[in-house]
Write an enzyme that holds these catalytic residues in place. Structure first.
Site, PDB file in Angstrom:
ATOM      1  N   HIS A 257      -2.715  -9.847  -1.623  1.00 15.07           N
ATOM      2  CA  HIS A 257      -3.531  -9.218  -0.122  1.00 15.07           C
ATOM      3  C   HIS A 257      -4.708  -9.499  -0.315  1.00 15.07           C
ATOM      4  CE1 HIS A 257      -4.768  -6.583   3.360  1.00 15.07           C
ATOM      5  NE2 HIS A 257      -3.323  -6.717   3.415  1.00 15.07           N
ATOM      6  N   ARG A 273      -9.447  -6.460   9.450  1.00 11.95           N
ATOM      7  CA  ARG A 273      -9.749  -7.717   9.895  1.00 11.95           C
ATOM      8  C   ARG A 273      -9.422  -7.989  11.473  1.00 11.95           C
ATOM      9  NH1 ARG A 273      -7.501 -10.882   6.303  1.00 11.95           N
ATOM     10  NH2 ARG A 273      -6.580  -8.878   5.327  1.00 11.95           N
TER      11      ARG A 273
END
Lengths: 606, 248
Positions: A257, A273
């Site tokens: 990740h 994000r």
């Protein structure tokens, strides 16, 4: 050891996270007697740590308009780098909207559409229309063409786990917590149940069932730095592989990740994000648009993690005593947004780093996060090699994700496969009966009792289980990371092979009495060494780059030779897995350009 | 870095003849050291018999609640740098001891869910072909607030009533009931809830010391939720009395 117990049910589910619990509900709805085993109280399962959300093509939100299962399908296949099973992906995308709505009826407080115009952090203006107000909303996630990720703030896994577990309670399904399955009972054709250890008192317990379902999660904790909970070590897969006839599929497909928080490696959701957050380097420069002009921070996870690593290799990472890192910047989303829609990661960052992300940057680095591989099953979740054995969720290689999973697709997979595989389990079990020789079961119990005796007496040696565990964790970090090369992987295999041999000589330092934790670790360690070797050896033999498997010495995807799935068997007496391969069939979407990443036109511009 | 002395409660009820005692371990403090790191160092290097529970180590699963220097806390987010050089660790009270620092929160909370029937009560049948029912985002957010409880047991350990009275639901139980009261999908009436929580084992058992609200690691507004449930139950109680229902 005191009293012995044997439990008999129609269905035995090992693991009470979202996948296991949802499958148990499906079986119980069919009128079957179900027992669920869990290492821990079910609501503490790692599913609860899922933050950002669950993908389902509802098409309610402004930037989700026009979404449908076909778009979700194509995103998922591209995300997998054409490594997944497209039949499975098709069933998944069609079922996910039903799953999300059913969860709503069970009580998940999904965030809802609020009508009105709003300006996104990148300057775009969007409008949610009045007719959609009150329906389930969605946020943006990596590798998706539409806003499709349904959420409850950034505690989505938690609310899903709690809602699904309320249904388990309501239906009165039997759950035994603090029980660890330590071996499968089988006759070479049928799986008959498990031998388990009661973690309250150390007793050996036997569970017999017409069908056994493995839902034990991933194996992230084989790596020293992982976002995963400490229970995610892959032991459920390991007991299947230990039979010698059940393969683990695609274990080399490991997801990193992009945003594990330095230095505790706790996840900072992709939702950060998705909601408009940036990645910055040591000069506070937003670098992702240079690498990925189209998707920027929201390319698929394998791509973003590689770009970040590439950028740090250029010397543009922030130096720290934990090595270089980058920054996650969500300050511009504003305090209100951060402390409502991203409040769980804001809490985490306050708790563990003393940083308020509404005003400060958060240090991040790509971190092991997800196991795409697992116990290989067919599209019904039936495990290869043994009848009456099923697997689902992160523990399984049903193969929804191929070589890279999209964010929001794993928590969705847990409940969707829970419905699909759960129904298949029910169907199989309704037509099955229990038929076994009791001597066989006693023999399996004896094998485990013997193992425990030998670990306590030190009959096979005095190796320290924690030395071996650490050795594996470090070897995985050093040799099976984001970028891989042949010589490096070979070294990893050599180290892990040595550790595997040492694991056969583990002896306890303590008495092993009662619910002794050293014994629990010792009982699993050999299996975990095998799993680690399956990852590393599979990666060594796969001479191409696909999704998260990135070989610097074979940088291109090779659809001619490698459109296939690795099957790792463990033959008795061997110190390496035996690899076999099966073709990956692209039924709907032939291999092509992902639209992001190194090989795509968008990626080549820099 | 300083040396830290840990005094840890030890007792394994499954070892015949074992007696409860405190045992000391010394560790060199490390940068950023949490109790998660410390306890694992002790187990791996000093004493492999030491029993404790961690799962997520990120303060979201609720596994690792224990008494640290006299207060119930999540061990994973308790950092050494905020603690003195002598740290005492005891298992949570109220819950059944499994061994050392492990207690059986699983059984306690499962019983709580069943006692309070903590699930959505509805007569509607789920239709897989239908769209979801609409809900105001504000209501969804309101439900999420109490739904964030991680069932760690800190509020129960911190509660005078729960320490005295075995059947008290505790702040977590009342909070759980509040969660379903707020949820329009749950069709239970106030009178239905009254049976569950309108008594001394529920909303009226609280003596108002509010240790729960001070020590909730998730900072859930337990006091507000208690007040909400009490108001509703007081009104429901009055209504039932007017209707001639005898309330014990």
């Amino acid at each position: 050891m005191s009293a012995k117990h044997t439990f008999i049910s129609d269905v035995l589910v090992v693991g009470a996270g979202l996948a296991g619990n949802r499958a148990a509900i499906a079986a119980a709805e069919a009128g079957l007697d179900v027992i669920i085993l869990s290492l821990i109280p079910p609501r503490r399962s790692h599913s609860t740590a899922a933050q950002g959300g669950m993908q389902a093509a509802l098409g309610n939100s402004a930037l989700g308009k026009g979404d449908n299962p076909d778009v979700h399908f194509s995103d998922t296949v591209k995300g997998s780098d054409w490594g997944n099973d497209q039949e499975v992906a098709r069933m998944f995308v069609e079922t996910s909207p039903i799953a999300v709505r059913q969860l709503s009826s069970w009580g998940v407080p999904w965030n809802r559409i609020v009508a009105g115009k709003r300006k996104l952090p990148d300057g775009r203006e969007v409008e949610d229309t009045k007719d959609k107000e009150g329906y389930i909303t969605a946020r943006d996630f990596g590798g998706t063409a539409k806003w499709r990720t349904c959420y409850t703030a950034d505690g989505t896994g938690h609310t899903m786990v709690y809602a699904v577990d309320t249904v388990v309670c309501k239906m009165g399904i039997t759950t035994h917590d603090r029980i660890e399955a330590i071996s499968l009972i089988h006759d070479g054709v049928n799986c008959l149940g498990v031998v388990a250890r009661d973690l309250r008192n150390g007793n050996i317990v036997t569970y017999l069932a017409k069908s056994t379902v493995i839902a034990t999660g991933g194996s992230g904790r084989l790596y020293a730095a992982s976002t995963n909970a400490v229970i995610c070590n892959g032991a459920g897969g390991a007991i299947c592989q230990a039979t010698g006839i059940v393969p683990l599929g695609n274990m080399e497909a490991v997801q990193f990740h992009p945003t594990g928080m330095v230095p505790v490696w706790i996840l900072m959701t992709e939702g950060a994000r998705g909601d408009g957050g940036y990645l910055l380097d040591k000069n506070l420069y937003r670098f992702m648009p240079d690498y990925e002009p189209k998707k920027k921070e929201l390319a698929s996870r394998d791509v973003v993690s590689r770009r970040m690593t590439q950028h740090m290799r250029k010397g543009l990472g922030v130096d720290s005593k934990y090595g270089p890192h980058l920054w996650l910047d969500i300050r511009h989303l504003g305090r209100k947004w951060v402390w409502s829609n991203l409040r769980e990661i804001a809490n985490i960052s306050m708790n563990f780093n003393g940083i308020d992300p509404a005003t400060s940057l958060v240090p991040v680095r790509p971190t092991q996060h997800y196991t795409m591989g697992g116990v290989r099953t067919n599209k019904d979740g039936a495990v290869y090699g043994l009848k009456g054995l099923f697997a689902l969720g992160e523990a399984a290689c049903w193969d929804l994700h191929g070589f890279n999973r999209l964010g929001g697709n794993s928590v969705a997979e847990t409940v969707v496969s829970g419905m699909i595989v759960g129904d298949a389990v029910a169907k199989y079990t309704l037509g099955a009966t229990q038929n076994y020789n009791y001597k066989l079961i006693e023999d399996f119990v004896k094998i485990e009792e013997e193992r425990i005796k030998n670990l306590i007496s030190g009959k096979n040696g005095r190796e320290n289980v924690y030395d071996i565990k650490k050795g594996v964790e470090n070897a995985m970090m050093d040799h099976v990371g984001i970028f891989r090369t042949g010589p490096d992987l070979q070294q990893g295999v050599d180290k892990l092979r040595e550790l595997y041999k040492r694991s056969l000589k583990i002896g306890l330092r303590s008495s092993g009495q009662g619910a002794n934790p050293e014994l629990a670790d010792a009982l699993r360690q050999t299996g975990l060494c095998r799993t680690a070797l399956s990852i590393c050896y599979g990666a060594l033999m796969r001479t191409e780059s696909r999704g998260s498997h990135s070989r610097e010495d074979y940088p291109k995807r090779d659809d001619v030779n490698w459109l296939k799935r690795t099957l790792a068997y463990w033959k008795e007496g061997s110190d390496l897995p035996t690899l076999d391969y099966e073709p990956v069939v692209c039924k709907e979407l032939p291999p092509g350009d992902r639209g992001y990443g190194e090989s795509s036109a968008a990626g080549k511009s820099k | 870095m300083r040396q830290i002395t840990f005094s840890i409660f030890r007792f394994n009820p499954n070892i015949p003849g074992d007696k409860p005692r405190m045992q000391e371990y010394k560790l060199e403090e490390q940068d950023g050291m949490s109790m998660f790191v410390a306890l694992n160092l002790i187990r791996e290097n000093l004493d492999p018999t030491l029993m404790f529970d961690f799962v997520c180590r990120a303060a979201i699963c609720g596994s690792c609640a224990m008494m640290i220097n006299g207060r119930p806390r999540l061990a994973c987010k308790t950092l050494a740098k905020n603690m003195p050089s002598h740290i005492t660790m005891m298992p949570l009270p109220v819950f059944k001891l499994i061994g050392d620092l492990c207690v059986d929160t699983g059984t306690w909370f499962r019983n709580l869910q069943i006692r309070t029937e903590a699930w959505v009560h509805t007569n509607k049948k789920f239709d897989p072909k239908a769209l979801e029912e609409k809900m105001d985002n504000e209501i969804a957010e309101k439900i999420y607030e109490p739904d964030r409880c991680v069932e760690c047991g800190c509020c129960v350990a911190a509660c005078v009533t729960a320490n005295i009275r075995e059947d008290f639901l505790g702040a977590t139980g009342i909070n759980r009931v509040a969660r379903f009261m707020l949820d329009p999908r749950d069709e239970r009436s106030d009178a239905d809830y009254f049976d569950v929580v309108g008594n001394e084992d529920g909303a009226f058992g609280c003596v108002g010391l509010m240790g729960c609200a001070d020590l909730c690691p998730m900072e859930i507004p337990l006091q507000e939720n208690l007040a909400f449930v009490r108001r509703k139950m007081a009104a429901a109680g009055l209504k039932l009395t007017f209707q001639g229902v005898k309330i014990s």
